[in-house]
Design an enzyme around this catalytic site. Structure first.
Site, short mmCIF file in Angstrom:
data_model
loop_
_atom_site.label_atom_id
_atom_site.label_comp_id
_atom_site.label_asym_id
_atom_site.label_seq_id
_atom_site.Cartn_x
_atom_site.Cartn_y
_atom_site.Cartn_z
N GLY A 100 0.82 -1.23 0.00
CA GLY A 100 0.00 0.00 0.00
C GLY A 100 0.84 1.26 0.00
N ASP A 134 8.32 6.19 8.33
CA ASP A 134 7.85 7.51 8.76
C ASP A 134 6.94 8.24 7.77
OD1 ASP A 134 9.63 8.15 6.78
OD2 ASP A 134 11.08 9.16 8.08
N GLY A 135 6.75 7.67 6.59
CA GLY A 135 5.85 8.33 5.64
C GLY A 135 6.46 9.53 4.94
N ARG A 192 3.06 14.11 -7.64
CA ARG A 192 3.12 13.46 -8.94
C ARG A 192 1.72 13.26 -9.49
NH1 ARG A 192 5.72 7.54 -7.34
NH2 ARG A 192 4.02 6.85 -6.01
N ARG A 199 -1.57 -0.38 -9.77
CA ARG A 199 -0.39 -1.18 -10.10
C ARG A 199 -0.78 -2.64 -10.22
NH1 ARG A 199 3.09 1.85 -6.49
NH2 ARG A 199 1.97 3.80 -6.36
N ASP A 269 4.62 -4.09 -7.32
CA ASP A 269 3.92 -2.92 -6.77
C ASP A 269 4.41 -1.63 -7.43
OD1 ASP A 269 6.24 -3.86 -5.20
OD2 ASP A 269 6.02 -1.97 -4.14
N ASN A 270 5.46 -1.72 -8.24
CA ASN A 270 5.95 -0.54 -8.96
C ASN A 270 5.67 -0.63 -10.45
OD1 ASN A 270 6.91 0.49 -6.55
ND2 ASN A 270 8.99 -0.26 -6.86
N ASP A 279 7.41 5.12 -9.92
CA ASP A 279 8.26 5.00 -8.73
C ASP A 279 9.74 5.15 -9.06
OD1 ASP A 279 6.41 5.01 -6.77
OD2 ASP A 279 6.97 3.07 -5.92
P1 AMP Z 1 9.16 1.47 -2.77
O1 AMP Z 1 10.36 0.59 -2.68
O2 AMP Z 1 9.48 2.96 -2.65
O3 AMP Z 1 8.31 1.20 -3.96
O4 AMP Z 1 8.28 1.17 -1.48
C1 AMP Z 1 7.82 -0.11 -1.13
C2 AMP Z 1 6.80 0.01 -0.05
O5 AMP Z 1 7.35 0.64 1.12
C3 AMP Z 1 5.57 0.83 -0.41
O6 AMP Z 1 4.46 0.24 0.23
C4 AMP Z 1 5.90 2.18 0.17
O7 AMP Z 1 4.75 2.94 0.42
C5 AMP Z 1 6.62 1.80 1.46
N1 AMP Z 1 7.53 2.86 1.92
C6 AMP Z 1 8.72 3.21 1.37
N2 AMP Z 1 9.27 4.23 2.06
C7 AMP Z 1 8.43 4.55 3.06
C8 AMP Z 1 8.43 5.52 4.12
N3 AMP Z 1 9.43 6.37 4.29
N4 AMP Z 1 7.37 5.55 4.95
C9 AMP Z 1 6.35 4.69 4.80
N5 AMP Z 1 6.29 3.75 3.85
C10 AMP Z 1 7.31 3.67 2.98
MG MG Z 2 6.63 1.64 -4.74
#
Ligand code: AMP
Ligand code: MG
Length: 517
Positions: A100, A134-135, A192, A199, A269-270, A279
């Site tokens: 998510g 941390d979002g 964005r 996805r 997921d990407n 992403d």
């Molecule tokens: P990504 O590798 O950026 O595609 O992220 C994979 C998953 O990790 C996705 O569900 C992102 O929303 C989550 N995610 C990545 N970085 C963070 C973050 N700093 N805080 C919360 N969720 C994250």
């Molecule tokens: Mg992602």
């Protein structure tokens, strides 16, 4: 500042009854309502006029102090109903369950400009999908996403877009090398845009939970809004839709291979259901040609997402999507036919790319073989991919001279090792050109439309990041400007079309990137 919204995603798809960011599993729902967490001191660092125009915004809107507030997540415009999307995914080949939007929050679907554009903040704070994180997002990775989204668009490769880059005025702590040395870095939020951010993993999650009804609802949502000619036709429509997803994915990956882009994290997921590059994390650009290169240090061992295997990985991902969509079909035949459309579309696209990069009217199997021989020489000779193909269009077929690609070599020894074979190759290529219907002007024009001069080389992005971290946005602005016209030679901008300098060879952010962002 005014934007018209029509949030069909919330209206037409089932949502999570609970609101807010409490971390949780969310069954049976495509989204959770959650507001962005306000930041201390939003400041607009950059914006894209081209992306803004798509949602009816212009320079006056960007100059409005409300712009930075809204696109940092500190204020909502009328019609915005923020949500985080729910999806799962295969990461590095393994099923990862619910993932998510952990730090992305969609604000709404803008419909007042051209088409439907979901506006999504990345780095906007915690959501139910943040798990342990941390979002937030750091400035360096936000600059990379902002610049590369728009650069890909100007290269003519399907991609999500980037409207804005806003500094938060808050620090974010990251352990960039995962080596136990976390440090505070400046934070940022990118807004964005995409017609949809759904996805492959959006279908995999409900399929994994035995929820075929949600699989179907999501499919019909995409058909209604993005493939209306296929809606309401039952299995036939779903089959054609999957085949078109396969074809779009093939076109996207072919575009990546044409310009030397390595995504770096092709987890399912990407993978956009619309075939958009999605992403921008530890992506990179090929400099000295190496199909085994991946910029992603997290993947350094297995090199699953290296440059040369991106088409195979895309196919693997499409098989995962096909499995998730199987509840929509009585037999596997339509899904198998769709996967075959990927193979056919990729083969066709690659031939067209070979023709374009070599400046041929059309390419046949022999031409593809000639091209593949060249790639082997580029690898053996450590030759800069971008500069080689830009030099090649200066070749005189009557007197082929290796001097036209002088600028593309990194290493004299590697050059010496490959030069005799490269000269032979150039002679074969010159003979092939002599037999081609395109004249010299047509050939040069074709090559200049397929071989960019300016790409977002990793060290160029890093130079702009270093300056931005010192408060100087000049580097970001300059790159944004150069990358608007990647195929056109721009006087006084040779710096942006240079080989990787020696300092960048082992520098973090240039030759290697972690997922820490
Ligand atoms: P990504 O590798 O950026 O595609 O992220 C994979 C998953 O990790 C996705 O569900 C992102 O929303 C989550 N995610 C990545 N970085 C963070 C973050 N700093 N805080 C919360 N969720 C994250
Ligand atoms: Mg992602």
């Amino acid at each position: 500042m005014q934007i018209e919204f029509d949030n069909a995603f919330l209206r037409e798809l089932p949502g999570d009854p609970e609101q807010g960011p409490r971390v949780r599993q969310v069954p049976g729902a495509a989204w959770s309502r959650v507001d962005p967490t306000p930041v201390a001191a939003p400041r607009l660092l950059a914006w894209s006029p081209e992306a803004a125009a798509l949602v009816g915004l212009d320079a006056a809107d960007a100059a409005d102090p409300a712009f930075a507030q809204v696109f940092a997540g500190n204020a909502l415009l009328p019609g915005m109903q923020p949500w985080a999307a729910n999806y799962g995914g295969h990461q590095f080949g393994s099923w990862a369950g619910q993932l998510g939007d952990g730090r992305a929050i969609s604000l709404g679907e803008a419909v007042g400009g051209g088409g439907r554009w979901e506006l999504q903040l990345k780095g906007a704070g915690q959501t139910p999908y943040s798990r342990f994180a941390d979002g937030r997002a750091v400035l360096r990775s936000s600059i990379r996403e902002f610049l590369c989204s728009e650069a890909m668009h100007h290269l003519g490769i399907p991609t999500t877009r980037a409207l804005s880059l806003v500094a938060t005025g808050e620090a974010v702590v990251r352990d960039m090398f995962y080596d136990g040395h976390p440090r505070p870095e400046p934070g940022a939020v990118v807004c964005r845009m995409a017609p949809s951010f759904l996805r492959f993993g959006s279908w995999e999650l409900p399929a994994s939970r035995g929820d075929p009804a949600l699989v179907r609802q999501l499919a019909d949502f995409v058909l209604r809004h993005h493939h209306p000619q296929l809606a309401g036709q039952g299995e036939a429509g779903h089959g054609e839709w999957f085949a078109q997803v396969c074809e779009r994915t093939a076109a996207m990956v072919d575009g990546w291979m044409r310009v030397g882009f390595v995504h770096g994290v092709m987890n399912t997921d990407n993978m956009s259901i619309l075939g958009l590059t999605l992403d921008y994390g530890p992506y990179g650009w090929i400099e000295d040609y190496d199909p085994d290169w991946t910029p992603n240090t997290t993947d350094a061992q297995g090199r699953r997402y290296r440059f040369g295997t991106q088409a195979q990985v895309a196919y693997w991902n499409l098989v995962r999507l096909a499995q998730a969509l199987s509840p929509l079909f009585a037999t596997a035949a339509p899904l198998e036919a769709g996967l075959q459309r990927f193979a056919d579309a990729y083969e066709r696209a690659r031939r067209a790319t070979v023709a374009g990069k070599l400046g041929l009217a059309v390419a046949d199997g022999d031409d593809v073989a000639l091209f593949d021989q060249l790639l082997e020489l580029l690898q053996a000779g450590q030759v800069d991919m971008t500069l080689f193909f830009r030099g090649l269009d200066g070749l005189d077929p009557a007197a082929p001279d290796i001097g036209v690609v002088d600028a593309a070599f990194y290493d004299p020894d590697a050059r010496a090792a490959v030069e005799p074979r490269l000269r032979q190759w150039l002679a074969r290529y010159a003979a092939r050109l002599a037999a081609d219907p395109l004249d010299a002007a047509g050939r040069r024009d074709t090559m200049r439309r397929h071989n960019p001069l300016y790409v977002l080389r990793n060290w160029l992005a890093q130079e702009a990041i270093d300056r931005a971290e010192q408060g100087d946005l000049g580097g970001v602005e300059a790159l944004q400007e150069v990358l608007r016209r990647p195929y056109e030679e721009q006087p006084g901008r040779s710096h942006y079309a240079s080989r990787r300098p020696e300092w960048a060879r082992q520098r973090a952010g240039c030759s290697m990137l972690s997922c820490s962002s």
